[in-house]
Design a protein around this motif. Structure first.
Motif, PDB file in Angstrom:
ATOM      1  N   GLY A 196     -11.958 -15.695 -19.915  1.00 46.06           N
ATOM      2  CA  GLY A 196     -11.780 -14.900 -21.121  1.00 46.06           C
ATOM      3  C   GLY A 196     -10.476 -15.248 -21.802  1.00 46.06           C
ATOM      4  O   GLY A 196      -9.710 -16.090 -21.322  1.00 46.06           O
ATOM      5  N   THR A 197     -10.229 -14.582 -22.907  1.00 48.91           N
ATOM      6  CA  THR A 197      -9.014 -14.851 -23.666  1.00 48.91           C
ATOM      7  C   THR A 197      -7.771 -14.380 -22.913  1.00 48.91           C
ATOM      8  O   THR A 197      -7.856 -13.533 -22.022  1.00 48.91           O
ATOM      9  N   VAL A 198      -6.641 -14.961 -23.308  1.00 46.78           N
ATOM     10  CA  VAL A 198      -5.353 -14.583 -22.741  1.00 46.78           C
ATOM     11  C   VAL A 198      -4.420 -14.167 -23.878  1.00 46.78           C
ATOM     12  O   VAL A 198      -4.507 -14.678 -24.995  1.00 46.78           O
ATOM     13  N   ALA A 199      -3.546 -13.232 -23.582  1.00 42.42           N
ATOM     14  CA  ALA A 199      -2.584 -12.741 -24.571  1.00 42.42           C
ATOM     15  C   ALA A 199      -1.521 -13.800 -24.843  1.00 42.42           C
ATOM     16  O   ALA A 199      -1.190 -14.614 -23.975  1.00 42.42           O
ATOM     17  N   HIS A 200      -0.979 -13.758 -26.045  1.00 44.27           N
ATOM     18  CA  HIS A 200       0.159 -14.600 -26.398  1.00 44.27           C
ATOM     19  C   HIS A 200       1.343 -14.229 -25.500  1.00 44.27           C
ATOM     20  O   HIS A 200       1.587 -13.040 -25.244  1.00 44.27           O
ATOM     21  N   PHE A 206       7.152 -17.422 -18.607  1.00 44.09           N
ATOM     22  CA  PHE A 206       5.798 -16.874 -18.526  1.00 44.09           C
ATOM     23  C   PHE A 206       5.086 -17.568 -17.351  1.00 44.09           C
ATOM     24  O   PHE A 206       4.357 -18.532 -17.548  1.00 44.09           O
ATOM     25  N   PRO A 207       5.322 -17.082 -16.126  1.00 45.29           N
ATOM     26  CA  PRO A 207       4.805 -17.768 -14.936  1.00 45.29           C
ATOM     27  C   PRO A 207       3.282 -17.802 -14.808  1.00 45.29           C
ATOM     28  O   PRO A 207       2.745 -18.676 -14.125  1.00 45.29           O
ATOM     29  N   ALA A 208       2.588 -16.849 -15.449  1.00 47.64           N
ATOM     30  CA  ALA A 208       1.124 -16.799 -15.343  1.00 47.64           C
ATOM     31  C   ALA A 208       0.559 -16.282 -16.662  1.00 47.64           C
ATOM     32  O   ALA A 208       1.203 -15.499 -17.358  1.00 47.64           O
ATOM     33  N   GLY A 227      -3.796  -7.079 -10.542  1.00 51.02           N
ATOM     34  CA  GLY A 227      -4.664  -8.088  -9.950  1.00 51.02           C
ATOM     35  C   GLY A 227      -4.087  -9.486  -9.864  1.00 51.02           C
ATOM     36  O   GLY A 227      -4.760 -10.389  -9.371  1.00 51.02           O
ATOM     37  N   LEU A 228      -2.872  -9.706 -10.326  1.00 53.71           N
ATOM     38  CA  LEU A 228      -2.251 -11.026 -10.235  1.00 53.71           C
ATOM     39  C   LEU A 228      -1.026 -10.964  -9.335  1.00 53.71           C
ATOM     40  O   LEU A 228      -0.268 -10.001  -9.379  1.00 53.71           O
ATOM     41  N   GLU A 229      -0.838 -12.021  -8.547  1.00 51.00           N
ATOM     42  CA  GLU A 229       0.352 -12.080  -7.690  1.00 51.00           C
ATOM     43  C   GLU A 229       1.597 -12.440  -8.482  1.00 51.00           C
ATOM     44  O   GLU A 229       2.645 -11.844  -8.300  1.00 51.00           O
TER      45      GLU A 229
END
Length: 151
Positions: free
Chosen positions: A59-63, A98-100, A136-138
């Motif tokens: 899906g899309t990702v935020a800026h 922005f690591p992820a 939900g993300l490490e």
């Protein structure tokens, strides 16, 4: 919300985690409005069908800069300053990473640490480290040093 009653109390918090913000849900509508405001309409942000086909997140990702723009909200909704503080001003940023990627539809929150307090003419300069976690993300989705002038 963490209440800080005085400038002396604020100074004593240097080097400590001070607060954790509430969760904020990132919606496609927010991302689309941010794209309109900035002119950044890259498909990874604004084309859910293509992102579902082509991105690992499905899906899309935020800026990244949308995530960064949430820092003042995270601070103001998490920390209140006592009556000695008349005004807070955004003075800028130091290191930002922005690591992820931040998948749209997820929630984020900020872990807020007061790294340093420095005297400046008429007030204080606060260096906040804000680590933006995504449910939900490490890995965090943003880590930034945010400079705020306190008068």
């Amino acid at each position: 919300m963490r209440s800080i009653a005085s400038l002396e109390e604020l100074k004593s918090l240097a080097g400590q985690e001070v607060a954790t913000s509430a969760w904020i849900t990132i919606t496609q509508e927010q991302v689309d409005r941010f794209a309109d405001a900035t002119g950044d309409h890259q498909w990874i942000h604004v084309d859910p069908a293509r992102a579902a086909r082509e991105l690992p997140s499905g899906g899309t990702v935020a800026h990244g800069f949308l995530t960064l723009a949430l820092l003042p909200r995270m601070l103001s909704e998490s920390i209140s300053m006592g009556p000695e503080v008349r005004m807070l001003l955004n003075y800028g940023l130091n290191r930002v990473r922005f690591p992820a990627p931040l998948p749209v539809g997820r929630q984020v929150r900020g872990l807020i640490t007061l790294q340093a307090v420095e005297e400046v003419p008429g007030g204080l300069q606060l260096t906040w480290q804000i680590t933006v976690q995504c449910e939900g993300l490490e890995k965090p989705v943003c880590v930034a040093e945010f400079l705020v002038r306190c008068y």
